[in-house]
Scaffold this active site. Sequence first.
Site, PDB file in Angstrom:
ATOM      1  N   LYS A  86       0.809  -1.221   0.000  1.00  0.00           N
ATOM      2  CA  LYS A  86       0.000   0.000   0.000  1.00  0.00           C
ATOM      3  C   LYS A  86       0.845   1.275   0.000  1.00  0.00           C
ATOM      4  CE  LYS A  86      -4.468  -1.518   1.426  1.00  0.00           C
ATOM      5  NZ  LYS A  86      -4.309  -2.928   1.894  1.00  0.00           N
ATOM      6  N   GLU A 108      -9.381   7.400   3.213  1.00  0.00           N
ATOM      7  CA  GLU A 108     -10.322   6.521   3.906  1.00  0.00           C
ATOM      8  C   GLU A 108      -9.547   5.280   4.337  1.00  0.00           C
ATOM      9  OE1 GLU A 108      -9.690   6.243   0.803  1.00  0.00           O
ATOM     10  OE2 GLU A 108      -9.587   4.088   0.482  1.00  0.00           O
ATOM     11  N   SER A 376       1.707  -9.773  -0.824  1.00  0.00           N
ATOM     12  CA  SER A 376       1.413  -8.333  -0.798  1.00  0.00           C
ATOM     13  C   SER A 376       1.790  -7.679   0.523  1.00  0.00           C
ATOM     14  CB  SER A 376      -0.069  -8.102  -1.090  1.00  0.00           C
ATOM     15  OG  SER A 376      -0.880  -8.901  -0.238  1.00  0.00           O
TER      16      SER A 376
HETATM   17  C1  LIG Z   1      -5.139  -3.945   1.672  1.00  0.00           C
HETATM   18  C2  LIG Z   1      -4.398  -5.187   1.407  1.00  0.00           C
HETATM   19  C3  LIG Z   1      -4.765  -6.067   0.358  1.00  0.00           C
HETATM   20  C4  LIG Z   1      -5.988  -5.879  -0.481  1.00  0.00           C
HETATM   21  O1  LIG Z   1      -6.024  -4.746  -1.251  1.00  0.00           O
HETATM   22  P1  LIG Z   1      -5.790  -4.745  -2.822  1.00  0.00           P
HETATM   23  O2  LIG Z   1      -6.146  -3.355  -3.224  1.00  0.00           O
HETATM   24  O3  LIG Z   1      -6.684  -5.779  -3.428  1.00  0.00           O
HETATM   25  O4  LIG Z   1      -4.357  -5.067  -3.061  1.00  0.00           O
HETATM   26  C5  LIG Z   1      -3.976  -7.176   0.120  1.00  0.00           C
HETATM   27  N1  LIG Z   1      -2.889  -7.442   0.885  1.00  0.00           N
HETATM   28  C6  LIG Z   1      -2.513  -6.637   1.893  1.00  0.00           C
HETATM   29  C7  LIG Z   1      -1.300  -6.993   2.688  1.00  0.00           C
HETATM   30  C8  LIG Z   1      -3.245  -5.484   2.192  1.00  0.00           C
HETATM   31  O5  LIG Z   1      -2.869  -4.692   3.208  1.00  0.00           O
END
Ligand SMILES: *Cc1c(COP(=O)(O)O)cnc(C)c1O
Length: 414
Positions: A86, A108, A376
């Site tokens: 993010k 948000e 992610s």
């Molecule tokens: C917020 C988040 C997501 C989901 O958001 P996307 O916009 O679909 O990427 C996925 N993995 C992590 C670690 C997150 O913090």
Amino acid sequence: MSDNGFFDRFGGKYVAEVLRRPLDELEVAFKKAMADPVFLDEFRTIQRDYIGRETPLYFAPTATRILGGAKIYIKLEGLANTGAHKINNAIGQCLLAKYMGKKRIIAETGAGQHGLATAAACAKLGLDCTVYMGEVDVRRQQPNVASMEMYGAKVHAVTSGSRTLKDAVNEAMRDWAANPDTTHYVLGSALGPAPFPDIVREFQSVIGREVEAQCAERGIKPTALIACCGGGSNSIGFFAPFIDKKEPRLIAVEAGGIGPGVGENASRMTGNASREGIMQGYKSRFLLDEDGQALPTRSISAGLDYCGIGPQLAALGMSGRVEFTSALDSEALDALKFFARNEGILFAMESSHAGAEAIKLAPKLSKDDVIIVNMSGRGDKDVFITSPVFRRKEWLEFLHAEIDRLESDKDVHE
Ligand SMILES: *Cc1c(COP(=O)(O)O)cnc(C)c1O
């Protein structure tokens, strides 16, 4: 890029008149910045020195051996500063706000991860930061609220509607409409009205571009890329350089929650209640009831627990370029344990959904095939979710002991 804000029939800019001007100005500034070597140079320096790019592409030897099929690689996006992808978007948009001469940022947040990344980016860039967060979420997500405040952000608890993410978005839009000249709204995923889906994809596509270069360097030809999918920012950024090619397979994993029933998951593309609709400024696929009202969603991972999906992913899902699947809460928890024990890598609960799909797919492929999983985020943040599942009794004892200790401690720092 979108075609005038649309990806096939999805996307668009379905907003009140007062938001048209700030959105149009944002689009112009974004295009100008992306062609400005001074902007791009500063952005790249911050990506390298502050975020910690590039993030590694890791070969997972033990997982590969145990699963007995395709080679498994993991893109360690969770090693980025603040612990997840993010920050890529938060830094990009905050830098863009500065480029536009705006000194105030609003955002948000649901679970708090996007608010946290935005608060950190604002601290780094010297911007004033207000994060809108539903009152229910503020209460549930105290560790993230504490971090946001540590970074100097004001967390504004939203008391309208269901007091969760949807209401926080509405409140942020209202603030932006009232203060467009001083304020930029940093939207947290690849959704919302145009031009946000294009902007967020562009800032997250650093993930895919690095993977492409890392593969070329090592002579790897991936068979499939797998990412978890909430709003869709990590998946669309990971997939971006490959979308217009025939290969590799692109697989997005939604939250299967506790099962296929209505209200039991957040499967916007594969679920029973998946419908086309317009919400919060864009046309896409949502989980809606017969009257077009948003349905409750459920997932063990806060980041995947949302009723909408980015319009570009909706279009790519309908065209078949991106394959959609889902993983249950239980499968994600198993994947978390599998990669922690066998590779020493702790996936975030969201990313564990992608890990779960890799566990299912790898044995069906040959040893010449290559799967790349986008981790992610890292799982440190999820200790309040995983501990009650894996070690319920010990965790309860720990929490009780902590409360006793705090209540009896006369020297607590105020
Ligand atoms: C917020 C988040 C997501 C989901 O958001 P996307 O916009 O679909 O990427 C996925 N993995 C992590 C670690 C997150 O913090």
